[in-house]
Write an enzyme that holds these catalytic residues in place. Structure first.
Site, PDB file in Angstrom:
ATOM      1  CB  SER A  49      -0.909   0.007   1.234  1.00  0.00           C
ATOM      2  OG  SER A  49      -0.114   0.183   2.392  1.00  0.00           O
ATOM      3  CG  ASP A  84      -3.461  -2.984  -2.131  1.00  0.00           C
ATOM      4  OD1 ASP A  84      -4.291  -3.223  -3.021  1.00  0.00           O
ATOM      5  OD2 ASP A  84      -3.699  -3.124  -0.906  1.00  0.00           O
ATOM      6  CG  HIS A 177     -10.247  -2.725   2.029  1.00  0.00           C
ATOM      7  ND1 HIS A 177     -10.427  -1.584   1.309  1.00  0.00           N
ATOM      8  CD2 HIS A 177      -9.613  -3.592   1.196  1.00  0.00           C
ATOM      9  CE1 HIS A 177      -9.929  -1.738   0.090  1.00  0.00           C
ATOM     10  NE2 HIS A 177      -9.430  -2.954  -0.010  1.00  0.00           N
TER      11      HIS A 177
END
Ligand code: 13P
Length: 287
Positions: A49, A84, A177
């Site tokens: 991320s 990501d 998520h």
């Protein structure tokens, strides 16, 4: 072998299994995921991320660490190093840093702008040999204590994005998520079927892999999902194993905790989680 994610996901879609994307945050996580993939002869995607990239001091550090670690550990299975939920700027940074795959998350832009930016990034990524994931319909999750249920993707918008030549598509189908709330109605397979009908053979991506019941995971794979992202579950198992180690008072020597020993139970817990997911996704032996 560090490779783009295109070939491994095309094969997964054809073979009706999914490749796991496991997010990495530090050396221990990376090592656990790589060793497990090698042991199980499974292809794997390392997800990074923007926040994790920053934490590890930048995407260049991550890329150098992953490449060196694969060489030192003699990793032979296909591994993709993937950004990501990348921002537009983040995608450029990762292309430069030597990543082999990027996700451009333009789901928060109006669809026209998402299309424009995705088109530009597809061209550059493909010129450099990287694969590209795009997103339509935002994936929900917890923000400031409120769990958003996530949008469902519009199949026509999915087709418009798929036609830009992207390699795989994340379509929101009620997935979120983090942990799913008690009242979560489940994945919208009707939406998944419509998206699949609109985009044809394109591999689909399921975000929010933590906490989705096994039967839903299997059904999603049977309907074209070829990549499943898992992050929170690794965080939870890592934290639980670390907490147990500390609470057991293993620093009896009085010299404080040896960081290698302190992080070892968490690293083992991640290996177990990754193994369980690879078995569920059906990617074992597919390298
Ligand atoms: P979870 O944190 O719910 O496993 O989702 C991970 C993810 O989708 C990363 O993009």
């Amino acid at each position: 072998m560090l490779v783009s994610a295109k070939e491994m996901l095309d094969k997964a879609r054809e073979g009706k299994y999914a490749v796991g994307q496991f997010n990495i945050n530090n050396l221990e996580w990376t090592k656990s995921v790589l060793l497990t993939a090698e042991e199980l002869k499974s292809p794997v995607i390392l997800g990074v991320s923007e926040g994790a990239g920053k934490y590890m001091t930048g995407f260049k550090t991550v890329s150098a660490m992953v490449k060196a670690m694969m060489e030192e550990l003699n990793i032979t299975v296909p591994v993709a190093l993937h950004l990501d939920h990348g921002s537009y700027e983040g995608c450029y940074k990762c292309i430069k840093a030597g990543f082999t795959s990027i996700m451009f998350d333009g789901s928060h832009y109006p669809i026209e702008e998402n299309i424009e930016k995705t088109k530009e990034l597809v061209k550059i990524a493909h010129n450099m040999g990287l694969s590209l994931e795009a997103e339509v319909g935002s994936i929900g999750g917890e923000e400031d204590g409120v769990v958003g249920l996530g949008e469902c993707a519009d199949p026509n918008e999915c087709k418009a994005i798929a036609d830009l030549g992207i390699d795989f598509l994340a379509a929101g189908i009620g997935n979120i998520h983090g942990k799913y709330p008690e009242n979560w109605p489940g994945l919208r397979f009707d939406v998944l079927e419509n998206v699949k009908a609109a985009v044809g053979d394109m591999p689909l991506v399921l975000h929010g892999g933590t906490g989705i019941p096994e039967d839903m995971i299997k059904k999603a794979i049977s309907l074209g999902v070829a990549k499943i992202n898992v992050n929170t579950e690794c965080q939870l198992t890592f934290a639980a194993a670390t907490r147990e180690y500390i609470e057991a008072g293993k620093d009896k020597s009085g010299k404080g905790f040896d960081p290698r020993k302190l992080l070892a139970p968490g690293a083992d817990a991640i290996k177990a989680t990754v193994k369980e997911k690879m078995e569920l996704f059906g990617s074992v032996g597919k390298a």
